[in-house]
Design an enzyme around this catalytic site. Sequence first.
Site, mmCIF file in Angstrom:
data_model
loop_
_atom_site.group_PDB
_atom_site.id
_atom_site.type_symbol
_atom_site.label_atom_id
_atom_site.label_comp_id
_atom_site.label_asym_id
_atom_site.label_seq_id
_atom_site.Cartn_x
_atom_site.Cartn_y
_atom_site.Cartn_z
ATOM 1 N N SER A 39 -15.542 -7.736 0.678
ATOM 2 C CA SER A 39 -15.729 -8.752 -0.362
ATOM 3 C C SER A 39 -15.991 -10.145 0.201
ATOM 4 O O SER A 39 -16.851 -10.877 -0.296
ATOM 5 C CB SER A 39 -14.495 -8.774 -1.268
ATOM 6 O OG SER A 39 -13.320 -9.002 -0.508
ATOM 7 N N LYS B 212 -13.642 -1.446 9.277
ATOM 8 C CA LYS B 212 -13.613 -2.441 8.210
ATOM 9 C C LYS B 212 -12.850 -3.677 8.653
ATOM 10 O O LYS B 212 -11.774 -3.517 9.219
ATOM 11 C CB LYS B 212 -12.920 -1.798 7.005
ATOM 12 C CG LYS B 212 -12.687 -2.721 5.846
ATOM 13 C CD LYS B 212 -11.978 -1.979 4.766
ATOM 14 C CE LYS B 212 -11.653 -2.941 3.648
ATOM 15 N NZ LYS B 212 -10.783 -2.358 2.678
ATOM 16 N N LYS C 269 -8.973 -0.310 10.309
ATOM 17 C CA LYS C 269 -9.002 -1.326 9.262
ATOM 18 C C LYS C 269 -8.117 -2.485 9.698
ATOM 19 O O LYS C 269 -6.940 -2.300 10.003
ATOM 20 C CB LYS C 269 -8.495 -0.732 7.949
ATOM 21 C CG LYS C 269 -8.371 -1.764 6.835
ATOM 22 C CD LYS C 269 -8.060 -1.118 5.511
ATOM 23 C CE LYS C 269 -7.837 -2.145 4.423
ATOM 24 N NZ LYS C 269 -7.552 -1.518 3.130
ATOM 25 N N CYS D 191 0.802 -1.237 0.000
ATOM 26 C CA CYS D 191 0.000 0.000 0.000
ATOM 27 C C CYS D 191 0.829 1.279 0.000
ATOM 28 O O CYS D 191 0.344 2.343 0.389
ATOM 29 C CB CYS D 191 -0.958 -0.030 1.181
ATOM 30 S SG CYS D 191 -2.080 -1.459 1.098
ATOM 31 N N GLU E 181 -6.402 4.440 17.077
ATOM 32 C CA GLU E 181 -6.316 4.751 15.640
ATOM 33 C C GLU E 181 -7.351 5.805 15.250
ATOM 34 O O GLU E 181 -7.064 6.733 14.507
ATOM 35 C CB GLU E 181 -6.555 3.478 14.810
ATOM 36 C CG GLU E 181 -5.380 2.521 14.753
ATOM 37 C CD GLU E 181 -4.274 3.022 13.814
ATOM 38 O OE1 GLU E 181 -4.418 4.100 13.234
ATOM 39 O OE2 GLU E 181 -3.265 2.305 13.687
HETATM 40 C C1 PBG Z 1 -7.012 -1.314 -0.498
HETATM 41 C C2 PBG Z 1 -8.304 -1.877 -0.090
HETATM 42 C C3 PBG Z 1 -8.631 -3.209 0.221
HETATM 43 C C4 PBG Z 1 -10.015 -3.238 0.418
HETATM 44 C C5 PBG Z 1 -10.476 -1.936 0.277
HETATM 45 N N1 PBG Z 1 -9.399 -1.106 -0.018
HETATM 46 C C6 PBG Z 1 -7.801 -4.435 0.222
HETATM 47 C C7 PBG Z 1 -6.778 -4.635 1.258
HETATM 48 O O1 PBG Z 1 -6.587 -3.851 2.173
HETATM 49 O O2 PBG Z 1 -6.101 -5.636 1.125
HETATM 50 C C8 PBG Z 1 -10.838 -4.450 0.718
HETATM 51 C C9 PBG Z 1 -12.263 -4.364 0.316
HETATM 52 C C10 PBG Z 1 -12.978 -5.653 0.255
HETATM 53 O O3 PBG Z 1 -12.454 -6.719 0.625
HETATM 54 O O4 PBG Z 1 -14.128 -5.610 -0.170
HETATM 55 N N2 PBG Z 1 -6.124 -1.034 0.480
#
Ligand code: PBG
Length: 348
Positions: free
Chosen positions: A295, A269, A216, A139, A254
């Site tokens: 997802s 998330k 996250k 990232c 955070e």
């Molecule tokens: C990018 C990002 C990710 C997701 C959203 N932005 C992937 C990750 O962090 O590996 C995941 C979204 C999803 O799984 O629907 N940093």
Amino acid sequence: MSNPTLTRTTLNLTVRPRRLRRSEALRRMVRETVLQPADFVYPLFVRPGRDIRQPIHSMPGQYQLSVDQAVEEARAAFELGVPAVILFGIPAEKDATGSENYDPEGIVPRAIRAIKDALPEMVVISDMCFCEYTDHGHCGIINRPGGPHFNPYLPEGYLLNDATLELLGRASVVHAQAGADIIAPSGMIDGMVGAIRTALDEDGLNHVAVMSYAAKYASAFYGPFREAAESPPQFGDRSQYQMDPANRREALKEVALDVVEGADYLMVKPALPYLDIISDVRGRYDLPVAAYQVSGEYAMLHAAARNGWTDLRRTALESLTAIKRAGADLILTYFAKDAARWLEDNRE
Ligand code: PBG
């Protein structure tokens, strides 16, 4: 909190909660959480080309879309009452610094312009991260001998925090200039919100908001996304920057930092496995709280339904209701269009 109804009378069965559940009309009168299409943000994956709708196998009903098709998909969502999309880019080329992310002609800036041209009222959110754009899939900038900003005191492969901040600021300005209403940094880089806020303000973009992926987690539920965005890390994983799923108090630290740095929205998330975190953030802060039903959550509900084990519509709406009940004002969800339709049907 003492509850005066829970005295001896309860034992005598004079208080009967089932009275309130006798009919759908009665139930509707005391329903505490009601979903509406305006709660949803619809994620879209945008790729180069024309007329392309390439199915993502692990996410039934989701596609990699060329810009023209992304506009149509955004339009369909908007017409169903979904006010916002969040864009993820699959670039033509990847490199060490993810340079397509800060190219004004890159895939996401082009998609932002096209959607804003066609649908000026639609809210366009840009996911701000480098993992889709870097050849190593991390990232931000990675510590490599001979690579940019190499630091011999840090291990090879380590994500370089402050060098990444500079690029996040630069790319955010490019996406905001293209017309993004909200920049959503998702990389869990220390200081990302402040760096982006400063970069936007210095460029006359103080009307553009920042939605921080504040808490996250390093989650296995992102699996299908990495196929969708073609962004799996080429070595290691993201646990150096994303949070340990075991930690709850740390999420509040955070979030506190992002609030101080100027975040306008706070995101948690994934969503369903982290309802306690959503609830904590809601209780502690007054900013709007967003939750990302990721997802893997979407794939899981589809997979069970495809096996005939569960009912997709009901499990999806129940999950979304639970996420809102926990305290989310907004839900980023691949079900946005479906759920908006289902909610419409339920009213009829
Ligand atoms: C990018 C990002 C990710 C997701 C959203 N932005 C992937 C990750 O962090 O590996 C995941 C979204 C999803 O799984 O629907 N940093």
